[in-house]
Design a protein around this motif. Structure first.
Motif, PDB file in Angstrom:
ATOM      1  N   LEU A  68      12.522 -29.335-120.162  1.00  0.00           N
ATOM      2  CA  LEU A  68      13.867 -28.990-119.711  1.00  0.00           C
ATOM      3  C   LEU A  68      14.924 -29.897-120.339  1.00  0.00           C
ATOM      4  N   THR A 123      20.313 -26.847-126.354  1.00  0.00           N
ATOM      5  CA  THR A 123      20.902 -25.528-126.100  1.00  0.00           C
ATOM      6  C   THR A 123      21.398 -25.453-124.654  1.00  0.00           C
ATOM      7  N   ARG A 151      15.670 -28.549-123.804  1.00  0.00           N
ATOM      8  CA  ARG A 151      16.500 -27.341-123.725  1.00  0.00           C
ATOM      9  C   ARG A 151      17.939 -27.691-123.354  1.00  0.00           C
ATOM     10  N   SER A 152      18.096 -28.563-122.372  1.00  0.00           N
ATOM     11  CA  SER A 152      19.434 -28.933-121.914  1.00  0.00           C
ATOM     12  C   SER A 152      20.214 -29.690-122.985  1.00  0.00           C
ATOM     13  N   PRO A 177      14.530 -27.817-133.556  1.00  0.00           N
ATOM     14  CA  PRO A 177      14.498 -28.367-132.185  1.00  0.00           C
ATOM     15  C   PRO A 177      13.226 -29.147-131.862  1.00  0.00           C
ATOM     16  N   ASP A 194      24.446 -26.418-117.109  1.00  0.00           N
ATOM     17  CA  ASP A 194      24.193 -27.779-117.594  1.00  0.00           C
ATOM     18  C   ASP A 194      25.505 -28.548-117.781  1.00  0.00           C
TER      19      ASP A 194
END
Length: 164
Positions: free
Chosen positions: A80, A87, A83-84, A68, A92
């Protein structure tokens, strides 16, 4: 005609969207970074696959990487947004609460290649990760231009002038 300039980041994101859309279904799965054989599986995995380039030892290199973080650096997505994109959770992807416990648990399994590619294209265009907006755009009918003859008739009716 206007010229459009893309940044190197936008080109990488759009290239990744195209790659993911062309994959066989069994090679895309947002639930894991890599497959059992250390081949790419999700958006982040495929981003790193592209970043590493054409090398015979690409799988070995990927096995030792932090997928990642490397993918985020390659695509220019942090915090953010990272992450969105890599994962995503229920909120989301959907409005409202999960319909049942299983839906909440399987949220990433339901992401199609087409939806992932649309989200990447939205990211390239806006700089924002927005799965919901990408899904809405997927459902919208494509833009269509009026045929030239219809446009001239409309113009003639609106102005009263004869347009040749």
């Amino acid at each position: 005609m206007q010229h459009v300039r893309f940044t190197s980041q936008q080109i990488r994101i759009l290239g990744l969207a195209h790659l993911i859309e062309q994959l066989p279904d069994h090679l895309f799965n947002m639930e894991c970074w890599l497959h059992e054989d250390y081949g790419p599986s999700c958006i982040a995995g495929w981003a790193v696959w592209e970043m590493v380039g054409l090398r015979h030892d690409r799988r070995d290199i990927m096995r030792s990487m932090s997928i990642p973080e490397e993918a985020a650096r390659y695509l220019g997505v942090y915090g953010l947004g990272m992450r969105s994109l890599f994962t995503p959770v229920w909120t989301d992807l959907h409005d409202g609460p999960p319909t049942d416990d299983e839906a909440g648990n399987e949220v990433r399994r339901r992401i199609s290649k087409r939806w992932a590619a649309a989200t990447l294209r939205h990211l390239a265009a806006t700089g924002e990760v927005d799965w919901k907006a990408a899904k809405r755009l997927m459902r919208a009918p494509p833009c269509a231009w009026r045929p030239v003859t219809d446009s001239y008739r409309w113009l003639q009716g609106a102005t009263g002038e004869v347009v040749a």
